[in-house]
Design a protein around this motif. Structure first.
Motif, PDB file in Angstrom:
ATOM      1  N   GLY A 456     -22.928   8.159  44.588  1.00 51.24           N
ATOM      2  CA  GLY A 456     -22.996   9.612  44.684  1.00 51.24           C
ATOM      3  C   GLY A 456     -24.422  10.124  44.527  1.00 51.24           C
ATOM      4  O   GLY A 456     -24.824  11.094  45.185  1.00 51.24           O
ATOM      5  N   HIS A 460     -26.569  12.259  47.311  1.00 54.77           N
ATOM      6  CA  HIS A 460     -27.233  13.533  47.004  1.00 54.77           C
ATOM      7  C   HIS A 460     -28.718  13.474  47.377  1.00 54.77           C
ATOM      8  O   HIS A 460     -29.252  14.420  47.971  1.00 54.77           O
ATOM      9  CB  HIS A 460     -27.067  13.845  45.525  1.00 54.77           C
ATOM     10  N   GLN A 463     -29.101  13.755  51.093  1.00 57.29           N
ATOM     11  CA  GLN A 463     -28.944  15.129  51.558  1.00 57.29           C
ATOM     12  C   GLN A 463     -30.211  15.945  51.303  1.00 57.29           C
ATOM     13  O   GLN A 463     -30.580  16.810  52.097  1.00 57.29           O
ATOM     14  CB  GLN A 463     -27.758  15.790  50.850  1.00 57.29           C
ATOM     15  N   GLN A 464     -30.899  15.631  50.192  1.00 56.08           N
ATOM     16  CA  GLN A 464     -32.146  16.328  49.865  1.00 56.08           C
ATOM     17  C   GLN A 464     -33.307  15.883  50.759  1.00 56.08           C
ATOM     18  O   GLN A 464     -34.350  16.546  50.794  1.00 56.08           O
ATOM     19  CB  GLN A 464     -32.544  16.068  48.406  1.00 56.08           C
TER      20      GLN A 464
END
Length: 740
Positions: A456, A460, A463-464
């Motif tokens: 996870g 994240h 995505q950043q």
């Protein structure tokens, strides 16, 4: 160099250095074959793969082709466990709606030109779980498949990726590996094709061989040159034999002391130590060079003994930076040199006088010299020394010296070899470990579960835009717990059959078209999960072992972020993650080098302070103290000025060289500055110091011609520094000639 480094000063460097010396990454060898047409390169690649597969020196040999036995065995395993291994959850979504979409894809595939060939696979694996599993296991190589093997994407170069059974730093076995590769390649009659090899072990073997060849050549040539200088000066083979006594005794005792203190004698310490210990030859040369024929054993020592003792003491104190730097190799080198100097001085002061007198050894030319007396008149103009010192000061002001603490500054690897390594590493998908994360656990399953828990976080960060993905062991082999959960989530045969009936409604499939699919899912529900041990002997082991391994009872998993764009974000995300160590290789290794370079510099300054205190106590003359320190300081400033104009940053190697120059400068200055009551004594001092200087300049000048950059820097720095030491010692430390 890895064997020359310590265990590290923090968790990151300790882990990194352990992996450099013992890890699987060091066993990777990358091969490129180029210089011929692609069909010929493919033939050579296939020949290498066939000849080396199964060879006891190699764990794996990959070029895009696996043996039929390996391929079939791995395919059967992956097919049976596809629902446990496939990372995409949609491959395990066996609901009626999902199957309906999957069956439409199957129908499109059956209607394609290749449908008849893959019909069984399409019906047996409608959700493409097997394809999803295989795609995950494929290495991220930037290659193209031509003639059945890997080729570089932008040039005609066949590629192979090997892993050796020998540890990367086992140079003897790695040398044998490289000989095997070259012999195998030659046996294939390559014609114009050539073999490129790269990898940590390749660099290690080449660097060691190059340094050894340089040292062997230097040892042979320097012995001839030193012997020639000594014979020219003394015209006696007995003098040569006598001078060898303190040298060989000091060498033997130094080796014993280092062995007792450190438990072993490092090859670099021995090689460099013998070079630095060459100054021990100065002591018997100074004794014999200052003796007149027929002179008693104590008379010569009364004139030079005090200066010789001061010189030895200050030289040993000048080596303090190496002895206490904290780097095992350098500490050995400093201990080796300091012990040798002390032993050589003790032998010269206690044993040599009787030996010299018994054999009546003395220079062939002695007494006053009109030429040397004329040269001494130059000391009247010693104030002119301010000119080169002023120029050096301006150069240092305009081109300030920078202390380069990067370990790369000490690297003996040529730039061209680095570029080849980078190209092969990129093409073969070998991860650049400039940033990696180490996940630890009590066993392999604990590590895999910890990596899965981080998925996870990776999503994240992706995505950043901090990274594009990661390479980790859990991607290749999920934990047994995850595999069990995935298997348990599969529907029972009756439930699956009902979903199939609903999904194939209005589709032209026979009722029993998906019977093999139902049987596979039913079998998968009962299959035991795959473990690390189950991968032994398969191509997957070669991909998994660098990412998941055991060290001293502790298991580690390495995670390599791909295409990192924001390191700070990754480090921040990992800051509060237990059992996860973020290792920035460049920062850690440079931090390690900087830490110990600073420590070396501090001890060097402390040693110089103690040496100055010894000079104050031993000279007990403000005039002599000023002359000695001025000549030594002038030599060092001039040397630093030359390094500045040449654009050389100061490295750890330069600090070592400066310590050597400092010791020699003090020797010269002390002998020039000692009271010399007549012209004959001044002439003896001048001749003897010129002899010592010639031996040192020739020896280190030869070192400057070596092929190894590291040895070149030592040679150039010491040779130039010793020339400055002689010039400034003569001009500034010596007594002014009497007028009239």
């Amino acid at each position: 160099m890895a064997g020359f480094l310590p265990k590290g000063h923090n968790d990151g460097t300790r882990f990194l250095l352990r992996e450099v010396q013992e890890g699987v990454a060091g066993t990777i060898v990358m091969l490129g074959i180029e210089g011929a047409a692609e069909p010929e390169l493919a033939r050579l690649s296939l020949g290498m793969q066939k000849a080396l597969s199964g060879h006891p020196q190699f764990v794996s040999v990959m070029n895009g082709v696996f043996s039929a036995r390996q391929t079939q065995g791995l395919q059967d395993t992956l097919m049976a466990h596809r629902y446990q291994l496939a990372p995409d959850a949609s491959a395990r979504d066996l609901s009626a709606a999902a199957l309906g979409q999957a069956f439409e894809g199957v129908l499109d595939g059956l209607n394609s030109s290749a449908g008849s060939v893959f019909s069984d696979m399409l019906l047996r694996d409608p959700t493409k779980a097997f394809l999803n599993t295989v795609q995950t296991l494929e290495p991220d190589v930037q290659v193209r498949m031509e003639h059945g093997v890997w080729f570089a994407s932008d040039r005609p170069r066949a590629l192979l990726l090997l892993r050796t059974t020998a540890p990367g730093m086992d140079l003897l076995r790695q040398k044998a590996v490289q000989q095997t590769l070259q012999t195998t390649f030659a046996a294939l009659h390559p014609g114009t094709a050539r073999l490129l090899m790269s990898g940590p072990s390749v660099f290690a073997v080449r660097s060691a061989a190059g340094m050894r060849a340089d040292m062997d050549l230097m040892a042979f040539c320097s012995v001839l040159m030193v012997a020639g200088v000594l014979y020219w000066r003394f015209r006696s083979f007995w003098v040569l034999a006598a001078i060898g006594v303190p040298f060989f005794l000091s060498l033997s005792v130094a080796m014993i002391v280092v062995r007792l203190v450190f438990g072993y004698v490092h090859g670099i310490a021995l090689g460099f130590g013998m070079t630095m210990l060459g100054v021990a030859l100065d002591y018997p040369v100074l004794l014999i060079g200052h003796r007149d024929r027929g002179e008693g054993p104590e008379a010569t020592l009364q004139r030079i003994g005090h200066s010789l003792r001061l010189g030895v003491t200050t030289a040993v104190l000048g080596l303090t930076g190496m002895v206490f730097c904290g780097l095992p190799g350098l500490a050995q080198l400093g201990t080796f040199a300091a012990t040798g100097l002390v032993v050589a001085a003790c032998v010269t002061l206690s044993l040599m006088p009787r030996l010299v007198v018994a054999a009546d050894l003395a220079p062939s030319v002695s007494g006053p010299s009109p030429q040397l007396a004329q040269a001494e008149k130059l000391r009247r103009y010693r104030v002119l020394c301010a000119v080169p010192l002023l120029i050096s000061g301006v150069l240092l002001w305009q081109h300030p010296l920078v202390l380069d603490t990067r370990l790369a500054a000490l690297s003996p690897i040529p730039e061209q070899a680095r570029r080849v390594d980078e190209a092969l590493r990129h093409e073969l998908g070998v991860p650049d470990a400039s940033l990696m994360l180490a996940v630890s656990g009590v066993n392999a399953q604990a590590v895999l579960e910890r990596e899965e828990a981080l998925s996870g976080v990776w999503a994240h960060l992706q995505q950043q835009g901090a990274l594009s993905g990661v390479q980790d062991a859990a991607r290749l082999l999920p934990s047994m717990q995850t595999q069990r959960l995935r298997a348990e989530a599969l529907p029972a045969p009756a439930v699956l059959q009902s979903a199939i009936e609903e999904a194939r409604h209005n589709l032209p499939f026979r009722p029993d078209a998906f019977s093999a699919f139902v049987q596979d899912v039913a079998a998968a529900r009962k299959l035991a999960p795959l473990s690390v041990q189950d991968m032994a002997g398969t191509p997957l082991e070669a991909a998994l072992s660098p990412l998941l391994f055991e060290r001293q009872g502790q298991w580690f998993g390495l995670v390599f972020p791909e295409r990192v764009h924001d390191r700070a974000a990754i480090e921040h995300a990992m800051a509060n993650q237990p059992d996860v160590l973020v290792v920035d290789m460049k920062r850690e290794i440079d931090g390690l080098s900087a830490h110990y370079t600073a420590r070396t510099l501090r001890w060097m300054i402390a040693g110089c302070g103690l040496a100055l205190a010894v000079l104050v106590y031993g000279l007990r003359s403000v005039s002599r103290l000023v002359r000695v320190t001025a000549s030594v300081g002038a030599a060092l400033v001039s040397l630093l000025g030359v390094l500045a104009i040449m654009g050389h940053p100061l490295t750890l190697i330069h600090l070592i060289s400066l310590q050597f120059v400092l010791g020699v400068s003090l020797d010269y200055a002390l002998f020039f500055a000692r009271p010399q009551l007549d012209d004959a004594e001044r002439a003896r001092t001048m001749r003897t110091l010129l002899t010592c200087n010639a031996m040192t300049v020739l020896t280190f000048g030869l070192l400057a011609t070596c092929n190894t950059p590291l040895l070149q820097e030592i040679g150039k720095t010491v040779a130039l520094g010793v020339l400055f030491a002689m010039a400034y010692g003569f001009l500034l430390a010596g007594q002014r000639p009497r007028t009239g």
